[in-house]
Enzyme design. Structure first.
Site, PDB file in Angstrom:
ATOM      1  N   CYS A 105      -4.325  12.858  12.984  1.00 50.31           N
ATOM      2  CA  CYS A 105      -5.208  11.695  12.929  1.00 50.31           C
ATOM      3  C   CYS A 105      -5.037  10.907  14.212  1.00 50.31           C
ATOM      4  O   CYS A 105      -4.302  11.320  15.105  1.00 50.31           O
ATOM      5  CB  CYS A 105      -4.951  10.845  11.689  1.00 50.31           C
ATOM      6  SG  CYS A 105      -3.423   9.935  11.747  1.00 50.31           S
ATOM      7  N   ARG A 113      -8.744  -0.443   4.502  1.00 49.63           N
ATOM      8  CA  ARG A 113      -7.931   0.601   3.860  1.00 49.63           C
ATOM      9  C   ARG A 113      -6.571   0.050   3.451  1.00 49.63           C
ATOM     10  O   ARG A 113      -5.952   0.557   2.514  1.00 49.63           O
ATOM     11  CB  ARG A 113      -7.699   1.760   4.834  1.00 49.63           C
ATOM     12  CG  ARG A 113      -8.943   2.498   5.213  1.00 49.63           C
ATOM     13  CD  ARG A 113      -8.616   3.634   6.108  1.00 49.63           C
ATOM     14  NE  ARG A 113      -7.706   4.549   5.410  1.00 49.63           N
ATOM     15  CZ  ARG A 113      -7.437   5.771   5.806  1.00 49.63           C
ATOM     16  NH1 ARG A 113      -7.997   6.247   6.884  1.00 49.63           N
ATOM     17  NH2 ARG A 113      -6.610   6.531   5.123  1.00 49.63           N
ATOM     18  N   ARG A 164       0.143  14.917  12.237  1.00 50.14           N
ATOM     19  CA  ARG A 164       0.771  14.536  10.963  1.00 50.14           C
ATOM     20  C   ARG A 164       1.212  15.810  10.262  1.00 50.14           C
ATOM     21  O   ARG A 164       0.639  16.212   9.245  1.00 50.14           O
ATOM     22  CB  ARG A 164      -0.207  13.732  10.082  1.00 50.14           C
ATOM     23  CG  ARG A 164      -0.806  12.484  10.704  1.00 50.14           C
ATOM     24  CD  ARG A 164       0.180  11.362  10.923  1.00 50.14           C
ATOM     25  NE  ARG A 164       0.679  10.744   9.695  1.00 50.14           N
ATOM     26  CZ  ARG A 164       0.119   9.701   9.097  1.00 50.14           C
ATOM     27  NH1 ARG A 164      -0.966   9.163   9.572  1.00 50.14           N
ATOM     28  NH2 ARG A 164       0.669   9.177   8.015  1.00 50.14           N
ATOM     29  N   ASP A 169       4.714   0.700  11.845  1.00 43.97           N
ATOM     30  CA  ASP A 169       3.524   0.041  11.294  1.00 43.97           C
ATOM     31  C   ASP A 169       3.401  -1.419  11.724  1.00 43.97           C
ATOM     32  O   ASP A 169       2.396  -2.072  11.414  1.00 43.97           O
ATOM     33  CB  ASP A 169       3.526   0.129   9.757  1.00 43.97           C
ATOM     34  CG  ASP A 169       3.313   1.550   9.279  1.00 43.97           C
ATOM     35  OD1 ASP A 169       2.882   2.390  10.075  1.00 43.97           O
ATOM     36  OD2 ASP A 169       3.594   1.821   8.087  1.00 43.97           O
ATOM     37  N   LYS A 205       0.840  -1.212   0.000  1.00 39.39           N
ATOM     38  CA  LYS A 205       0.000   0.000   0.000  1.00 39.39           C
ATOM     39  C   LYS A 205       0.867   1.251   0.000  1.00 39.39           C
ATOM     40  O   LYS A 205       0.650   2.176  -0.775  1.00 39.39           O
ATOM     41  CB  LYS A 205      -0.909   0.005   1.233  1.00 39.39           C
ATOM     42  CG  LYS A 205      -1.561   1.353   1.509  1.00 39.39           C
ATOM     43  CD  LYS A 205      -2.390   1.358   2.777  1.00 39.39           C
ATOM     44  CE  LYS A 205      -1.634   1.600   4.049  1.00 39.39           C
ATOM     45  NZ  LYS A 205      -1.417   2.994   4.445  1.00 39.39           N
ATOM     46  N   ASN A 206       1.847   1.278   0.909  1.00 37.20           N
ATOM     47  CA  ASN A 206       2.611   2.515   1.084  1.00 37.20           C
ATOM     48  C   ASN A 206       3.619   2.768  -0.030  1.00 37.20           C
ATOM     49  O   ASN A 206       4.138   3.875  -0.162  1.00 37.20           O
ATOM     50  CB  ASN A 206       3.297   2.532   2.456  1.00 37.20           C
ATOM     51  CG  ASN A 206       2.272   2.735   3.560  1.00 37.20           C
ATOM     52  OD1 ASN A 206       1.112   3.050   3.283  1.00 37.20           O
ATOM     53  ND2 ASN A 206       2.683   2.544   4.807  1.00 37.20           N
ATOM     54  N   ARG A 258      -4.573  10.683   4.635  1.00 35.63           N
ATOM     55  CA  ARG A 258      -3.415  11.561   4.762  1.00 35.63           C
ATOM     56  C   ARG A 258      -2.361  11.309   3.693  1.00 35.63           C
ATOM     57  O   ARG A 258      -1.633  12.201   3.298  1.00 35.63           O
ATOM     58  CB  ARG A 258      -2.815  11.453   6.160  1.00 35.63           C
ATOM     59  CG  ARG A 258      -3.344  12.525   7.028  1.00 35.63           C
ATOM     60  CD  ARG A 258      -3.729  12.067   8.410  1.00 35.63           C
ATOM     61  NE  ARG A 258      -4.731  12.972   8.931  1.00 35.63           N
ATOM     62  CZ  ARG A 258      -6.020  12.720   8.935  1.00 35.63           C
ATOM     63  NH1 ARG A 258      -6.477  11.587   8.438  1.00 35.63           N
ATOM     64  NH2 ARG A 258      -6.871  13.595   9.403  1.00 35.63           N
TER      65      ARG A 258
HETATM   66  N1  EPU Z   1       7.004  14.536  10.459  1.00 32.56           N
HETATM   67  C1  EPU Z   1       7.295  15.845  10.724  1.00 32.56           C
HETATM   68  N2  EPU Z   1       7.162  16.750   9.711  1.00 32.56           N
HETATM   69  C2  EPU Z   1       6.795  16.385   8.460  1.00 32.56           C
HETATM   70  C3  EPU Z   1       6.502  15.038   8.197  1.00 32.56           C
HETATM   71  C4  EPU Z   1       6.621  14.127   9.226  1.00 32.56           C
HETATM   72  O1  EPU Z   1       7.638  16.227  11.839  1.00 32.56           O
HETATM   73  O2  EPU Z   1       6.696  17.267   7.593  1.00 32.56           O
HETATM   74  C5  EPU Z   1       7.138  13.554  11.537  1.00 32.56           C
HETATM   75  C6  EPU Z   1       5.825  12.831  11.838  1.00 32.56           C
HETATM   76  O3  EPU Z   1       5.037  13.568  12.731  1.00 32.56           O
HETATM   77  C7  EPU Z   1       6.306  11.540  12.423  1.00 32.56           C
HETATM   78  C8  EPU Z   1       7.588  11.267  11.627  1.00 32.56           C
HETATM   79  O4  EPU Z   1       7.983  12.521  11.083  1.00 32.56           O
HETATM   80  O5  EPU Z   1       6.663  11.740  13.762  1.00 32.56           O
HETATM   81  C9  EPU Z   1       7.490  10.248  10.527  1.00 32.56           C
HETATM   82  O6  EPU Z   1       6.403  10.561   9.698  1.00 32.56           O
HETATM   83  P1  EPU Z   1       6.467  10.277   8.135  1.00 32.56           P
HETATM   84  O7  EPU Z   1       6.410  11.580   7.420  1.00 32.56           O
HETATM   85  O8  EPU Z   1       7.618   9.381   7.823  1.00 32.56           O
HETATM   86  O9  EPU Z   1       5.098   9.519   7.924  1.00 32.56           O
HETATM   87  P2  EPU Z   1       4.245   9.551   6.590  1.00 32.56           P
HETATM   88  O10 EPU Z   1       5.183   9.631   5.453  1.00 32.56           O
HETATM   89  O11 EPU Z   1       3.162  10.539   6.700  1.00 32.56           O
HETATM   90  C10 EPU Z   1       4.275   6.981   6.111  1.00 32.56           C
HETATM   91  C11 EPU Z   1       3.283   5.860   6.043  1.00 32.56           C
HETATM   92  C12 EPU Z   1       2.774   5.529   7.439  1.00 32.56           C
HETATM   93  C13 EPU Z   1       3.971   5.141   8.304  1.00 32.56           C
HETATM   94  C14 EPU Z   1       4.997   6.281   8.316  1.00 32.56           C
HETATM   95  C15 EPU Z   1       6.256   5.962   9.076  1.00 32.56           C
HETATM   96  C16 EPU Z   1       2.258   6.125   3.866  1.00 32.56           C
HETATM   97  C17 EPU Z   1       1.048   6.430   3.077  1.00 32.56           C
HETATM   98  N3  EPU Z   1       2.145   6.246   5.178  1.00 32.56           N
HETATM   99  O12 EPU Z   1       3.574   8.109   6.628  1.00 32.56           O
HETATM  100  O13 EPU Z   1       1.938   4.391   7.292  1.00 32.56           O
HETATM  101  O14 EPU Z   1       3.550   4.878   9.617  1.00 32.56           O
HETATM  102  O15 EPU Z   1       5.370   6.607   6.953  1.00 32.56           O
HETATM  103  O16 EPU Z   1       6.872   4.854   8.564  1.00 32.56           O
HETATM  104  O17 EPU Z   1       3.277   5.751   3.321  1.00 32.56           O
HETATM  105  C18 EPU Z   1       0.224   2.883   7.846  1.00 32.56           C
HETATM  106  O18 EPU Z   1       0.427   2.302   6.779  1.00 32.56           O
HETATM  107  O19 EPU Z   1      -0.495   2.380   8.754  1.00 32.56           O
HETATM  108  C19 EPU Z   1       0.842   4.180   8.087  1.00 32.56           C
HETATM  109  C20 EPU Z   1       0.409   5.031   9.007  1.00 32.56           C
END
Ligand code: EPU
Length: 419
Positions: free
Chosen positions: A115, A398, A120, A306, A22-23, A91
């Protein structure tokens, strides 16, 4: 709202085939916006999140089809506006910002907000866009990113919890069509970032270093259409491995990439769960009594957030104390209170959950709060005696393709109850 009814206590046996990630699929679908030529993506998991992303692409003007795991997208002419309803529901949809900025030099996207698993923020995505020369304005809940020209730059994307997965994806996608060289420092190293980079390279992008903390992108004038097969879902493979171990079963996992989840295999081994290669497959079974282990979530190649909830369910069955520390998201323990309803003994102390394992689990009605929490409750329900009713299964739909069907094939007594 559908629910699952699980009659627990049956060890899982048999074979399961892992679906596409998915990701990885979500940003790769978004990347198809970078070209006016058709793209073909294979092994796209059929989930509500991927279907929703296809709907977003269509709402931006692309034509798209999704059949038997293959998505074809033709983003001949697109607009750069994504409203609140699109971003709020998922998101992950924020990863259309980079392609829109790269291709159109402008994007107007609703801010995603927080969320259930925590805040986020997207400050690091925006920092990267600004480094490339985009002007960012926030107004009325929307981010307006506009650039007369995108110019390659060095940008550091490390944050409070380390690197950002979708932030790295977004900046990398925008930089493929910038003038000159962009260097992303403290880039996310997740396999999903590498898969995206491989798709972008197939489209004609010049990218090196994906999978390491320094990614270098040399901008090109145009990207072309490409075909790509999405990597297998490492979190789905981990979820089935945890379910097999929790039920004291033995399963064969087909189509997974163990090199994508070494940190989890290491912890499973420490907990006395064997994950062994058998040809191209993996065989998972206990090698004795479960043992307690301590786990801390980290960016790749560390233990993934995850998989935290699923491992917690398994560790409730391991005699002794396991300390599980969540370092990526601040409130990703929503499954804890539901697991205690099944008889688990878990206390939360700041960012850590202290699991006093080995107490018997017994079935009860529980409420899923997010995708991975749902998976954790299903694992616990499979291991518990009696019947567990997991409500709000739409969270699970999802991100897991036909989880109930796959579990049934492994012998689980699980029924989807439609409402
Ligand atoms: N963060 C910041 N600033 C930013 C972006 C992120 O401070 O601009 C922080 C977040 O608050 C968090 C950390 O950085 O503490 C990591 O967040 P990241 O940006 O890596 O998360 P994401 O890219 O929004 C993806 C996956 C998530 C997974 C995370 C971490 C997708 C669609 N989502 O989210 O997947 O938990 O990376 O590996 O790829 C899931 O599949 O259940 C899921 C939540």
């Amino acid at each position: 709202m559908d629910s699952f009814s699980i009659k627990g206590g049956v060890p899982l046996h048999g074979e399961v085939t892992i679906s596409g990630s998915k990701n990885a699929a979500l940003p790769i679908l978004a990347a198809t916006l970078l070209t006016d030529e058709p793209c073909v993506l294979r092994r796209v998991p059929d989930l509500s999140d991927t279907r929703f992303m296809v709907q977003i692409l269509k709402s931006l003007g692309a034509s798209a089809t999704f059949e038997n795991g293959t998505v074809t997208v033709h983003a001949k002419k697109i607009t750069g506006f994504a409203d609140y309803d699109l971003v709020r529901k998922m998101r992950g949809s924020i990863c259309i910002a980079g392609p829109l900025l790269g291709r159109l030099r402008k994007a107007r996207i609703s801010l995603p907000g927080g969320c259930i698993i925590g805040a986020r923020p997207i400050n690091l995505h925006l920092k990267g866009f600004q480094a490339l020369g985009a002007k960012i304005k926030i107004d009325g809940g929307y981010v307006d990113a506009v650039a007369k020209k995108l110019i390659g730059a060095v940008t550091f994307l490390g944050g409070r919890a380390g690197s950002t997965v979708l932030g790295t994806a977004n900046v990398m996608m925008a930089a493929t069509l910038a003038d000159g060289v962009t260097v992303i420092e403290s880039a996310a190293c997740e396999p999903e970032v590498v898969d995206l980079a491989n798709f972008l390279i197939a489209m004609g992008a010049q990218i090196s270093g994906a999978g390491s903390p320094t990614i270098t992108i040399t901008g090109v004038a145009k990207l072309h259409g490409a075909e790509h097969e999405v990597i297998p879902d490492r979190i789905e493979a981990i979820t089935f491995a945890a379910a097999a171990a929790a039920t004291n079963g033995e399963i064969t996992i087909k189509g997974a990439r163990p090199d994508h989840f070494r940190a989890v295999i290491d912890k499973l081994n420490e907990a006395n769960v064997l994950v062994e290669r058998s040809g191209a497959n993996l065989v998972v079974k206990r090698k004795g009594k479960l043992k307690s282990v301590d786990v801390t979530t980290m960016p790749y190649s560390g233990f993934p957030t995850d998989a935290q909830a699923q491992l917690m369910s398994l560790l409730t069955l391991a005699p002794g104390i396991s300390i599980i520390t969540e370092r990526i998201f601040e409130s990703r323990f929503m499954h804890v209170s539901e697991l205690t309803r099944l008889g688990a003994d878990i206390e939360i102390e700041g960012p850590s959950a202290i699991v006093k394992g080995g107490k018997p689990l017994s079935g009860a009605p529980v409420m899923a709060s997010d995708l991975r929490a749902s998976a954790a409750l299903i694992i616990a329900g499979l291991a518990a005696t009696g019947t567990t009713q997991v409500n709000r299964i739409y969270h699970l739909d999802r991100g897991y393709e036909q989880m109930d069907v796959k579990l049934k094939q492994l012998g689980a007594r699980i029924q989807r109850v439609e409402e």
